[in-house]
Design an enzyme around this catalytic site. Sequence first.
Site, PDB file in Angstrom:
ATOM      1  N   ASP A  16      10.294   4.773 -10.222  1.00 24.55           N
ATOM      2  CA  ASP A  16      10.108   5.651 -11.483  1.00 24.55           C
ATOM      3  C   ASP A  16      10.761   6.818 -11.855  1.00 24.55           C
ATOM      4  O   ASP A  16      11.287   7.231 -12.797  1.00 24.55           O
ATOM      5  CB  ASP A  16       8.531   5.689 -11.621  1.00 24.55           C
ATOM      6  CG  ASP A  16       7.865   4.203 -11.699  1.00 24.55           C
ATOM      7  OD1 ASP A  16       8.630   3.184 -11.982  1.00 24.55           O
ATOM      8  OD2 ASP A  16       6.539   4.614 -12.206  1.00 24.55           O
ATOM      9  N   LYS A  42      -0.934  -4.235  -3.235  1.00 19.35           N
ATOM     10  CA  LYS A  42      -1.889  -3.681  -3.023  1.00 19.35           C
ATOM     11  C   LYS A  42      -2.163  -2.339  -3.552  1.00 19.35           C
ATOM     12  O   LYS A  42      -1.622  -1.234  -2.674  1.00 19.35           O
ATOM     13  CB  LYS A  42      -1.903  -3.826  -1.512  1.00 19.35           C
ATOM     14  CG  LYS A  42      -3.460  -3.060  -0.864  1.00 19.35           C
ATOM     15  CD  LYS A  42      -3.469  -2.948   0.676  1.00 19.35           C
ATOM     16  CE  LYS A  42      -4.885  -2.371   1.029  1.00 19.35           C
ATOM     17  NZ  LYS A  42      -4.803  -0.859   0.561  1.00 19.35           N
ATOM     18  N   SER A  83       0.717  -1.388  -0.091  1.00 23.25           N
ATOM     19  CA  SER A  83      -0.037   0.028   0.078  1.00 23.25           C
ATOM     20  C   SER A  83       0.597   1.225  -0.069  1.00 23.25           C
ATOM     21  O   SER A  83       1.557   1.535  -0.912  1.00 23.25           O
ATOM     22  CB  SER A  83      -0.917  -0.172   1.075  1.00 23.25           C
ATOM     23  OG  SER A  83      -1.887   0.939   0.922  1.00 23.25           O
TER      24      SER A  83
END
Length: 590
Positions: free
Chosen positions: A500, A514, A489
């Site tokens: 990224d 999740k 999460s």
Amino acid sequence: MRPSGCLRGLHKAHPNRLLRHPVFQISRLFRYECCRHHITVHRWIDAMRSLLDLVRFPIAILALLMSFGTSTSAQVRIPAQATSGTAVLNEVFRQGSQLESTRQWTEAVAHYEQAVDRHPGYRELQKRLIVARTHLDLARRYTDQSFLRSLRKMNSDEWLGVYSEVLAKIQSHYVHLSDWHSLVERGLTNVEVALTERQCRDQHALRASSSDVAPVFDNVRRVLASRPVRTREQARNFASHAGQVFEQHVGFPASAIYAEFICAAASALDEYSAYLTGSQLDDVFSQIEGNFVGLGIEIKSQTDSLLVVRVIPGGPAAESGILAGDRIVAVDGTSVRATTTDRAADMLKGTAGSEVSVAIQREARQPESLRIIRRRVEVPSIENTTMVDRQMGIGYLRLTSFQKTTSRDLDYALWELNKQGMRGLIIDLRGNPGGLLDAAVEVADKFLETGTIVSTRGRGFQEDMDYQARLVGTWRLPLVVLLDRESASASEILAGAIRDQRRGTIVGERSYGKGSVQGIFPLHSMNGGIRLTTAKFYSPNGKAISGHGVRPHVRVQHVAKSYDAFVGFAKGHDAAFSVALDVARKQQAK
């Protein structure tokens, strides 16, 4: 494969199909089988003649085909993995059935969750998991005093009103359009489970046997089959009908029926949405605030004990000498083995100032009895802040959760490390289950100068957000982030942004996956609430986290258990930390 068996089976099962086969199709099929058995041309012609006479003389063809005998070289080879896979599944079901028969629902849920991960798409395993979760949730509710008080206090009309409120919140906030018929079907499943649970039957003094209940269920299901539920109003009306029928014919109070429909409506949506009792709602808010009343430990259920996963520094348990890795084998004189792990865990709870006795077993030693006073515990979200290589200036901290205090706690930890000469940082997210979305964004913003941190997408425009980094207050030092399969999460928001944006190196295992956002909605009509998935989140590059997780740059197969991570690397036993430290040193050497 014997040709006689093949064609005889076809004839017996599909006589008309065999009669309609043109001659060349029968010839080609039989030639293939005959060639595999090295049958001579003359015998093949005889066989063909018999086949063409099959309609008139079925007995003759059977006799002829049986005369060919058996050839082991012609048997179809069944891949070893196919038979071994069936054996594995049979063992999974056997173990699951054993846990179900002894009503060890916590263990059954864990067992089926693991099985579903290993055998994705196997529907029977999914069904078993749903039923086990339903049993577990119901058992917990019927030991929850806040829920039992609501059952005693509220009448059936009030409970039906709560169901209407829950359905309205689902329609307004849930990430996907709802299948109301499925929610109602799950409600009936919950009722069916409730009628088998002793705690529920005792609470409502139910005397109806399974033979009494079965025809009532059949009748209610026939009604549901004849009236498809397409709106939330129809869902509410069907629940009302079911409540009246079960109360009249089984003696199960309509209020309890509606309670099961309420719980089912949330849990049927996805594995993260759920109904929250009053005490569960309080626990959620305590986690968000970062404090609670208790012993100051995190535990994990095992077969015959409660494993201490984490001991919160400065809490009652820490002051009593309890360590991560200890096992609680008895609570207030009751052996965990003699009760359920859920019941034992509930016995650890209590009001501030109350006392509890626990028996602690450490390794192979004899259990030690401790008496501990419960009190309010402040839960730090940053632990083990230290310099792990002073010469290279590499700092380390473990981020255990994302709560309201996390940003403040992290600022303090970073400045403390900065005073000690930190030039690089290892952030340990292993075992971090997540927390607040805003807290994850605030943490990521401390290390990113510009660009997207995370994007959320829901059913309504209010859920569509792109969170951007700000230049002010950015720490520009090299980063290494440790992940494992339990990092979930909010942890994945931070790790995904770092990856990224090419801001650091991810080391360890792929994270849990999740990628959804839940909202907590208190109910106006009772003491309780619901947790609903309201959006999905995506990394800066637009990658979905749900079901995929964040992949590490450097994979380390064996990662230390989260409860022993700091102790492990201090002793040199933590392979993932060792790799992360090597990466951090190389970053400094560039």
